[in-house]
Design an enzyme around this catalytic site. Structure first.
Site, PDB file in Angstrom:
ATOM      1  N   GLU A  57      60.010 -43.584 -35.304  1.00  0.00           N
ATOM      2  CA  GLU A  57      59.992 -44.056 -34.057  1.00  0.00           C
ATOM      3  C   GLU A  57      58.979 -45.037 -33.874  1.00  0.00           C
ATOM      4  O   GLU A  57      58.373 -45.185 -32.596  1.00  0.00           O
ATOM      5  CB  GLU A  57      60.051 -43.044 -32.935  1.00  0.00           C
ATOM      6  CG  GLU A  57      61.424 -41.880 -33.206  1.00  0.00           C
ATOM      7  CD  GLU A  57      61.297 -40.758 -32.296  1.00  0.00           C
ATOM      8  OE1 GLU A  57      60.456 -40.517 -31.713  1.00  0.00           O
ATOM      9  OE2 GLU A  57      62.350 -40.186 -32.157  1.00  0.00           O
ATOM     10  N   GLU A 199      67.216 -37.331 -36.902  1.00  0.00           N
ATOM     11  CA  GLU A 199      66.969 -36.346 -35.713  1.00  0.00           C
ATOM     12  C   GLU A 199      68.447 -36.557 -34.936  1.00  0.00           C
ATOM     13  O   GLU A 199      68.756 -37.401 -34.673  1.00  0.00           O
ATOM     14  CB  GLU A 199      65.764 -36.814 -35.116  1.00  0.00           C
ATOM     15  CG  GLU A 199      64.576 -36.564 -35.542  1.00  0.00           C
ATOM     16  CD  GLU A 199      63.183 -37.060 -34.676  1.00  0.00           C
ATOM     17  OE1 GLU A 199      63.446 -36.773 -33.491  1.00  0.00           O
ATOM     18  OE2 GLU A 199      62.322 -37.032 -35.002  1.00  0.00           O
TER      19      GLU A 199
END
Length: 278
Positions: A57, A199
């Site tokens: 991220e 995820e």
């Protein structure tokens, strides 16, 4: 097993340093290269059950469209990562599967025309067939966030089975999920780059809606089944929290399963077992 550099680019984390909009890119890149050199050397003889992912991220911390030169810096980190692992040697680094994310592991900003560049893999082992990739693309999927991640009881239901329209988001339902994962397949999968949804999941809002776990299970089943449809792998985000707003599926202290229904839904989505009613 997967090893990644997780959270080093979060400005909200103390001592974070992998900051793509920092002016000190020379120092950052050197530190990043040394980190991956040490990791790759340490695990050089682990077989192909071990995957390395370059970062997690990574973005400026500001949501919205990617900015330059930050995206260019992220692309550079990915290239440094691939080159460093490949050059580390050992029995397996030259042919190891490597996982590469784009801006904030966001599907639109990775598959769309926002600046993502696939790294070259020119130092990989000659034992890898020339027409075979050893790079995978990493994305995360939490749409719609008001259902999956917001610490609020406003949105507790998801999908066509929802019984209360006021509790279901106005977007991010089954059709959106299919379109997003198809976008990854059409952009990268057809070129031989495997896709990993590294995820996904929805947090626990049963304190606001006793039926919430049913919709969490429906969501997990849909993500897994849709990913399978497009030949993509999925990894559920279990953050270890099993209470209110937690994503956990089991208690890490007692080892007790706390969300068997969601686990059943995941297995059903994979075609590995029947779902049980919640």
């Amino acid at each position: 097993m997967l090893i990644n550099m997780h959270g080093d680019g979060y400005k909200t984390v103390s001592n974070s340093w992998l900051i793509c909009d920092s002016s000190n890119q020379t120092t950052i890149r050197a530190k990043y290269q040394k980190n991956w050199q040490q990791i790759a050397n340490k695990f050089q003889n682990y077989d192909q059950h071990l995957i390395f992912e370059s970062m997690n991220e990574e973005f400026t911390g500001q949501y919205g469209n990617p900015t330059q030169p930050c995206y260019s810096n992220i692309n550079s980190y990915n290239q440094i990562f691939v080159d460093t692992v490949r050059k580390a040697g050992g029995n397996n680094n030259g042919s190891r599967w490597l996982l590469i994310p784009g801006w904030n592991t966001n599907i639109d900003y990775t598959a769309g025309n926002y600046g993502f560049t696939l790294p070259t893999d020119k130092y990989r082992s000659s034992s890898v067939p020339g027409n075979e990739q050893r790079i995978m693309i990493s994305v995360h999927y939490y749409d719609p966030w008001d259902f999956t991640g917001a610490d609020s009881g406003a949105s507790t239901q998801w999908g066509r089975a929802a019984t209360n329209p006021s509790k279901r988001s106005t977007w991010g339902q089954e059709d959106h999920l299919d379109a997003q994962l198809k976008k990854m397949h059409d952009t990268f999968g057809v070129k031989g780059y495997p896709i990993v949804v590294g995820e996904y999941g929805a947090n626990d809002k049963t304190s606001s809606d006793s039926s919430n776990n049913k919709y969490r299970a429906n969501y997990a089943h849909a993500v897994v089944a849709t990913a399978k449809k497009y030949g993509e792998a999925t990894i559920y985000w279990d953050n270890g929290a099993t209470g209110q707003y937690g994503f956990g599926l089991f208690d890490r202290r007692s080892y007790a399963v706390t969300q068997q229904g969601i686990i059943n839904a995941i297995m059903s989505g994979l075609g590995g077992g029947a779902r049980s009613a919640m």
